[in-house]
Design an enzyme around this catalytic site. Structure first.
Site, PDB file in Angstrom:
ATOM      1  N   GLU A 135      27.858 -51.015 -26.852  1.00 15.85           N
ATOM      2  CA  GLU A 135      27.143 -52.008 -26.117  1.00 15.85           C
ATOM      3  C   GLU A 135      25.779 -52.401 -27.131  1.00 15.85           C
ATOM      4  O   GLU A 135      25.613 -53.555 -27.281  1.00 15.85           O
ATOM      5  CB  GLU A 135      26.649 -51.425 -24.657  1.00 15.85           C
ATOM      6  CG  GLU A 135      25.907 -52.431 -23.975  1.00 15.85           C
ATOM      7  CD  GLU A 135      25.572 -52.130 -22.529  1.00 15.85           C
ATOM      8  OE1 GLU A 135      24.733 -52.797 -21.894  1.00 15.85           O
ATOM      9  OE2 GLU A 135      25.686 -50.964 -22.346  1.00 15.85           O
ATOM     10  N   ALA A 141      19.258 -48.677 -21.323  1.00 14.04           N
ATOM     11  CA  ALA A 141      18.548 -49.626 -22.230  1.00 14.04           C
ATOM     12  C   ALA A 141      19.290 -49.192 -23.658  1.00 14.04           C
ATOM     13  O   ALA A 141      19.268 -48.078 -23.678  1.00 14.04           O
ATOM     14  CB  ALA A 141      17.009 -49.347 -22.123  1.00 14.04           C
TER      15      ALA A 141
END
Length: 495
Positions: A168, A210
């Site tokens: 990601e 995050a």
């Protein structure tokens, strides 16, 4: 024997037609050149199944590609109605049903004859990562439900899976550098690769995790944090790491959790703010560990005190700043990270309207802002009361209550990752760049185009404009001469 006038005119017209026809033939054979017709368009679909919502993106690119990588552009962005798919634990089938609206919009955009060749992929991010840890069977049922809906469409379905945090973050890095023209750009009639020093870093703030990704100045010492790409004929080695449980939703839960009492006076919420929420909603995530003596059927009441210094101290308790477990530098929680360098782009789909307008000493983002207005950065002793803020910014309640906590959390996280007052100027807060959403999906599609065979553009023979005009003139002259000769032969009565 002398020719008659009729025979002379007929022979002249016939000669003109012959000469003009030969001229047209010469123009076609001698002056014609090969040209490339525009390449066919390819389409691809990527669904980003995040912790708080799902987005569907349709991308397109010319089939001939550039050095084995597609020149991809965003053709559609559709926000799926409802929460993230990880919320459908009690009714997995609804996770699949929720996708049908956006899927219909995508099918309406893609020509029917291209749908079977349109790769379609769903990547679930941190929300499903957490659910997989908590209850793998529930996560599997949800993925099966969305796979049934996507697999029954006329598209080329490549699968639905939980995306690794490293993938990601790395794909988000590809996206931002591509849309900024740092991987490839058009200059002087050709596509070129800019200098490597132009690359930027990416920090993606999700609801549950995050991710930070950038190209460091030195070698990457931990291979588990390294991602490699070959894009437009160039190899890239990127540092990337995903911090699960450090997304903004999970951070807010962790801030409120842990107290054995049912009334919490919290410094990260403005004075006068009060809300009640079920304890079970705080502790349903693996990121939050419930004390044995808590009764999760009860409610928690939160009252704000508006104390910025105490809020920062509470947020810092979510981090561990102990030393690295392995070689080299680290950021926090013992995770290896080279020193940050260069420009960084920070993006978030969770809080699109509350980006801080300033960073540094005294940063206290406790007053929201409306579109087109600058947020006022208040000093540590000046937080506004909740009633005044709520009345001043109607319609922003969804984000407003968490504005202070989220803004200060971003500041603490940036400091934990190695940014300082000297490097604030290198940070840009953006949700889009070049009209394209910043996230992992475009980077994933760019990388995917390298696996799809390129198609050479079709060739055609054509003339320049001047030659084409001359050819038309001689064709008309040829036809006129032939018709004239026929008329002379049929209609001219011989004396």
């Amino acid at each position: 024997m002398a020719l008659s006038w009729k025979e002379r005119v007929f022979m002249a017209l016939l000669g003109t037609a012959t000469a003009s026809g030969l001229t047209v033939l010469v123009l076609i054979l001698v002056e014609a050149t090969n040209i490339l017709l525009p390449a066919d368009t390819k389409f691809g679909i990527v669904l980003d199944a995040g912790s708080s919502h799902t987005s569907l993106y349709v991308y397109q690119w010319p089939a001939d590609k550039e050095k084995d990588t597609g020149l991809v552009s965003q053709a559609l962005a559709c926000q799926v109605k409802g929460p993230g798919i990880s919320s459908y634990t009690t009714d997995p089938a609804q996770a699949g049903e929720s996708l049908k609206g956006c899927l219909g919009e995508a099918l309406a955009l893609i020509p029917g004859d291209l749908r079977q060749a349109t790769p379609t992929f769903l990547g679930a991010t941190a929300g499903m990562r957490l659910l997989s840890q908590k209850n793998s069977s529930q996560a599997g049922a949800i993925l099966a439900a969305v796979s049934r809906v996507l697999g029954q469409s006329s598209l080329d379905f490549w699968g639905a899976e939980v995306l690794a945090g490293r993938d990601e973050g790395a794909c988000a890095w590809v996206t931002i550098n591509y849309v900024l023209g740092r991987l490839v750009k058009y200059s002087s009639g050709e596509w070129i690769q800019p200098a490597e020093g132009m690359l930027v870093g990416a920090l993606d703030m999700g609801g549950a995790s995050a991710q930070i990704s950038f190209v460091p100045s030195g070698p990457i010492l931990d291979e588990s944090t390294q991602a490699t790409f070959r894009l437009y004929g160039t190899d890239y080695s990127v540092y990337t790491h995903s911090y699960l449980c450090f997304g903004q939703d999970q951070m807010l839960n962790r801030l409120l959790a842990g107290s054995p009492v049912l009334l919490v006076r919290h410094p990260c919420y403005l004075s006068g703010y009060q809300t009640t929420l079920p304890l079970a909603s705080l502790y349903e995530s693996p990121c939050v560990h419930a004390a044995a003596r808590l009764n999760l059927t009860q409610n928690l009441t939160v009252e704000g005190t508006g104390n910025p210094g105490a809020c920062v101290a509470a947020i810092r308790e979510l981090f561990s700043f102990s030393g690295c477990e392995g070689p080299g530098d680290c950021a926090f929680n013992g995770v290896y990270q080279p020193p940050v360098q260069g420009q960084f782009y920070v993006s978030s789909s969770r809080y699109p309207s509350v980006w801080p307008e300033g960073l540094g000493k005294g940063f206290w983002p406790c007053e929201a802002h409306q579109a087109g207005e600058q947020a006022e950065v208040l000093g540590p002793s000046q937080p506004l009361p909740w009633a005044q803020v709520e009345a001043s910014y109607p319609g922003q309640e969804q984000w407003l209550q968490d504005y202070c906590a989220s803004g200060l959390y971003i500041l603490v996280l940036l400091q934990a990752l190695g940014f300082s007052e000297e490097t604030w100027a290198n940070i840009e807060f953006q949700k889009q760049a070049g009209g394209t959403d910043i996230g992992w999906t475009l980077g994933y599609m760019l990388n995917l185009t390298g696996m799809i065979p390129a198609e050479a553009p079709a060739q055609w023979r054509a003339q320049s404009h001047g030659v084409w005009v001359a050819g038309v003139v001689f064709v008309v002259l040829t036809l006129a001469a032939i018709l004239g000769a026929a008329a002379v032969q049929l209609l001219w009565v011989q004396d």
